[in-house]
Design an enzyme around this catalytic site. Structure first.
Site, PDB file in Angstrom:
ATOM      1  CE  LYS A   1       2.643 -61.222  -7.680  1.00  0.00           C
ATOM      2  NZ  LYS A   1       3.852 -61.875  -8.190  1.00  0.00           N
ATOM      3  CG  ASP A   2      -0.215 -60.364  -2.962  1.00  0.00           C
ATOM      4  OD1 ASP A   2       0.508 -61.347  -3.197  1.00  0.00           O
ATOM      5  OD2 ASP A   2       0.189 -59.186  -3.013  1.00  0.00           O
TER       6      ASP A   2
ATOM      7  NE  ARG B   1       4.509 -66.956 -10.401  1.00  0.00           N
ATOM      8  CZ  ARG B   1       5.205 -66.036 -11.054  1.00  0.00           C
ATOM      9  NH1 ARG B   1       5.565 -66.257 -12.302  1.00  0.00           N
ATOM     10  NH2 ARG B   1       5.541 -64.891 -10.490  1.00  0.00           N
ATOM     11  NE  ARG B   2       8.290 -63.629 -10.019  1.00  0.00           N
ATOM     12  CZ  ARG B   2       7.818 -62.599  -9.307  1.00  0.00           C
ATOM     13  NH1 ARG B   2       8.255 -62.371  -8.079  1.00  0.00           N
ATOM     14  NH2 ARG B   2       6.907 -61.800  -9.831  1.00  0.00           N
TER      15      ARG B   2
ATOM     16  NE  ARG C   1       8.618 -62.117   2.434  1.00  0.00           N
ATOM     17  CZ  ARG C   1       7.856 -61.967   3.512  1.00  0.00           C
ATOM     18  NH1 ARG C   1       7.979 -62.793   4.517  1.00  0.00           N
ATOM     19  NH2 ARG C   1       6.963 -61.003   3.578  1.00  0.00           N
TER      20      ARG C   1
ATOM     21  NE  ARG D   1      10.831 -58.852  -2.231  1.00  0.00           N
ATOM     22  CZ  ARG D   1      10.257 -60.012  -2.514  1.00  0.00           C
ATOM     23  NH1 ARG D   1      10.447 -60.568  -3.680  1.00  0.00           N
ATOM     24  NH2 ARG D   1       9.480 -60.600  -1.643  1.00  0.00           N
TER      25      ARG D   1
ATOM     26  CB  CYS E   1      -0.665 -66.841  -2.537  1.00  0.00           C
ATOM     27  SG  CYS E   1       0.161 -66.730  -0.955  1.00  0.00           S
TER      28      CYS E   1
END
Ligand code: DPM
Length: 322
Positions: free
Chosen positions: A88-89, A139-140, A157, A163, A250
């Protein structure tokens, strides 16, 4: 003493330095080593811009290939032979001379809710008004705002370790993270709830690894073929064609979900505004052997339904804040 000369060169694998990236890279290395015991594989750690800039929201850095550029340069310069990425990156258009040599079997592609211990008895649906959810994924953000407008959202981040430390320190009440990343880190027990596609469509390529190499390196390409996973490749090629068709980078509120049954692929895609108010969602079905045609068709269909205007507004807004 006799030495056995190795007929083939050592294969050098590029990886980011985060714990998750290294887990993924060493998984690939171990798979290849098992298939090719006579070959030598070594890992080279590379730091990317996305690893260095930790105080700015991903969407505001607005750079293509944030986590991949330095790795790609290493391959082009011949310092490494291939790089292991979270698919996805990986941008949908690769640098000249590079290709995805293979896509490996997808982990659970869903998003997951991880909570501070004081919310152990809550679900996403029951979190109190104003509970602070950490994410820097547009997106989230768009999807959760759409379904749970009472929640509050705050950028976050850093790598997964950072996180979770911020969550546990009380800076956030909950986080949304990829189920796949949590599982690969061995943190299954911290996944509080996995979100079904009706709540959160995942990012294009989420849960799969993409391996990038020189387009003309037949030796490396033949090694990589043994760890390719066909259904994952078909699903991800459809998703990537969809994103490319919409010219999404992205960091856009674009989500997908793909299923393949008896050779029939169904791709569902969503484009939403960041406030979660505008919402364009549809599905296209077709032969799994023609995944890119399905992705393109879905992109065109969503565009006709208004997706382009939503994306243009987001791009225009991000330009003014850069
Ligand atoms: C991309 C996004 C995020 C990563 C955007 C998105 C999440 C950023 C955030 C493109 N890359 O998903 O909408 O939530 O603040 C990333 C993760 C993984 C790969 C971590 C995660 C692991 C999962 C995988 C960051 N890149 O999404 O929780 O291998 O797919």
């Amino acid at each position: 003493m006799s030495t056995v000369a190795s007929p083939a060169r050592t294969v050098r694998i590029g990886s980011r330095k985060s714990q998750l990236a290294l887990i993924q890279t060493y998984w690939v290395k171990d798979q290849l080593q098992t298939h090719f015991p006579e070959r030598q594989f070594e890992v080279q750690e590379v730091s990317t811009k996305g690893d260095k800039i930790l105080d700015v929201a991903l969407s505001k850095i607005g750079d293509k290939g944030l986590f991949t550029k330095e790795l790609e340069q290493g391959i082009l310069d011949g310092e490494t032979d291939f790089a292991v990425h979270s698919l996805k990156d990986v941008q949908t258009k690769l640098a000249e001379g590079l290709i995805l040599g293979c896509i490996t079997e997808r982990e659970d592609p869903s998003d997951a809710l991880v909570v501070h211990e004081k919310y152990q008895n809550y679900r996403l649906e029951t979190l109190p008004d104003g509970a602070v959810v950490g994410t820097s994924s547009l997106r989230r953000l768009a999807q959760l705002r759409h379904h749970f407008p009472k929640l509050a959202f705050k950028d976050i981040r850093g790598n997964l370790n950072t996180r979770l430390a911020k969550l546990d320190a009380g800076e956030y009440d909950a986080l949304i993270l990829a189920t796949s990343g949590m599982k690969r880190m061995g943190w299954h027990d911290r996944i509080h709830q996995t979100l079904p596609p009706e709540i959160s469509l995942h990012a294009v390529g989420q849960g799969a690894l993409g391996i990038e190499c020189r387009a003309n390196d037949s030796d490396i390409l033949s090694l990589l073929k043994v760890i390719e996973h066909l259904p994952t490749t078909q699903a991800c090629l459809a998703e990537r064609a969809f994103l490319r068709e919409l010219e999404g980078g992205c960091q856009v509120p674009i989500g997908v979900y793909t299923s393949i049954n008896d050779g029939i692929l169904t791709l569902t895609g969503l484009v939403a505004s960041i406030d979660g108010q505008q919402w364009v969602k549809d599905s296209v079905t077709g032969a799994a052997t023609e995944p890119e045609a399905i992705g393109i068709e879905l992109g065109q269909r969503l565009r006709r339904q208004g997706a382009q205007a939503i994306l243009d507004a987001i791009i225009a807004a991000s330009r003014t804040t850069h």
